[in-house]
Design an enzyme around this catalytic site. Structure first.
Site, PDB file in Angstrom:
ATOM      1  N   GLY A 117       0.833  -1.199   0.000  1.00  0.00           N
ATOM      2  CA  GLY A 117       0.000   0.000   0.000  1.00  0.00           C
ATOM      3  C   GLY A 117       0.864   1.244   0.000  1.00  0.00           C
ATOM      4  N   ASN A 141       1.682  -2.226   5.342  1.00  0.00           N
ATOM      5  CA  ASN A 141       0.860  -1.032   5.487  1.00  0.00           C
ATOM      6  C   ASN A 141      -0.482  -1.131   4.765  1.00  0.00           C
ATOM      7  OD1 ASN A 141       0.386   2.054   5.758  1.00  0.00           O
ATOM      8  ND2 ASN A 141       0.433   1.726   3.542  1.00  0.00           N
ATOM      9  N   TYR A 160     -12.801  -3.373  10.385  1.00  0.00           N
ATOM     10  CA  TYR A 160     -11.480  -2.751  10.382  1.00  0.00           C
ATOM     11  C   TYR A 160     -10.845  -2.846  11.769  1.00  0.00           C
ATOM     12  CZ  TYR A 160      -7.952   0.975   9.890  1.00  0.00           C
ATOM     13  OH  TYR A 160      -6.778   1.686   9.869  1.00  0.00           O
ATOM     14  N   ALA A 193     -11.541  -4.950  14.202  1.00  0.00           N
ATOM     15  CA  ALA A 193     -11.255  -6.334  14.567  1.00  0.00           C
ATOM     16  C   ALA A 193      -9.971  -6.817  13.899  1.00  0.00           C
ATOM     17  CB  ALA A 193     -12.426  -7.229  14.166  1.00  0.00           C
ATOM     18  N   LYS A 236      -7.451  -4.966  12.695  1.00  0.00           N
ATOM     19  CA  LYS A 236      -6.291  -4.234  13.207  1.00  0.00           C
ATOM     20  C   LYS A 236      -5.938  -4.666  14.633  1.00  0.00           C
ATOM     21  CE  LYS A 236      -5.165  -1.530   9.745  1.00  0.00           C
ATOM     22  NZ  LYS A 236      -3.845  -1.692   9.072  1.00  0.00           N
ATOM     23  N   ILE A 240      -4.814  10.147  11.043  1.00  0.00           N
ATOM     24  CA  ILE A 240      -3.747  10.791  10.296  1.00  0.00           C
ATOM     25  C   ILE A 240      -4.337  11.541   9.099  1.00  0.00           C
ATOM     26  CG2 ILE A 240      -1.545  10.419   9.124  1.00  0.00           C
ATOM     27  CD1 ILE A 240      -1.563   9.646  12.111  1.00  0.00           C
TER      28      ILE A 240
END
Length: 246
Positions: free
Chosen positions: A11, A88, A153, A155, A157, A185
């Site tokens: 990514g 990433n 997302y 779960a 991460k 970010i």
């Protein structure tokens, strides 16, 4: 003759990944820029890297085992080595958990979790041949912030730090494995959430702003350096205090 270290950033064409590629290139790494759909962005990024840096854009779906195997073959053919893997690549999925489609749930888990496993499993032998093998996995503070709006997302991460600890033991002492958990970010992905979300998260962040992609890249670069030679199995939170609570 000094041979440049080689880093693969999944990514790597946009957002945090792009900042990591830029930081590593400035540090003298040859860089492999993995992308799924953003081939034009990956090619464009190369124009902003130092002229003496070797850069290779590679299209691959990290959730697909065969696609990652093909990427490894390209990296081995082009460079013959790999010193740093930055996992990433990620995909968010915002929406009410009550109406979340099974296929959407599965896709988020495949990209954010299975993709990390695939890349570690397939690139571990190359990394083990390095005298400074490193893996840095990108998790998220949403792994620890309960919100059903990003259930899949969050779960996925949340599982990344666990995988990080597993592989820190499995690959020691040849490869050090750590993770970084960014807060919110300033990227296209975050901005897509809309101004109301941005305002709310800034209000909850003691430093009072969104983080910058370069600030995450700096921590990744540190973990890849010889200065971090006694750090493994850790997850470093970089969130401006977002998760400190009241």
């Amino acid at each position: 003759m000094t041979v440049a270290r080689v880093a693969l950033v999944t990514g790597g064409s946009r957002g945090i990944g792009r900042a990591v590629v830029e930081r590593l290139a400035d540090a003298g790494y040859s860089v492999v820029i993995n992308y799924l759909n953003s081939g034009e962005a990956a090619t464009d990024l190369i124009k902003y890297l130092p002229a003496n840096v070797r850069a290779l854009p590679v299209q691959a779906d990290v959730s697909d085992h065969g696609s990652v195997v093909a990427m490894r073959e390209k990296v081995a053919r082009e460079f013959g080595r790999l010193d740093l893997l930055v996992n990433n690549a990620g995909q968010t999925l915002a929406g009410d958990w009550c109406t979340l489609e099974p296929t959407a749930w599965e896709r988020v888990l495949q990209v954010n979790l299975t993709g990390v496993f695939n890349c570690i499993q397939i690139f571990a032998p190359l990394l083990s041949d390095s005298d400074q093998g490193r893996i840095v996995n990108i998790s998220s503070v949403y792994a620890g912030i309960g919100t059903g709006f990003v259930a899949g997302y969050a779960a996925a991460k949340a599982a990344v730090p666990s995988l990080t600890r597993v592989f820190a033991k499995e690959l020691a002492p040849r490869v050090l494995v750590n993770a970084v958990a960014p807060g919110d970010i300033d990227t296209e992905m975050t901005m897509a959430a809309g101004p109301e979300f941005i305002s709310s998260t800034v209000e909850k962040t003691p430093i009072g702003r969104l983080g910058k992609p370069a600030e995450i890249a700096a921590v990744v670069a540190f973990l890849a350096s010889r200065d971090a030679a006694f750090i493994t199995g850790q997850t470093i939170v970089v969130d401006g205090g977002r998760t400190l609570g009241d």
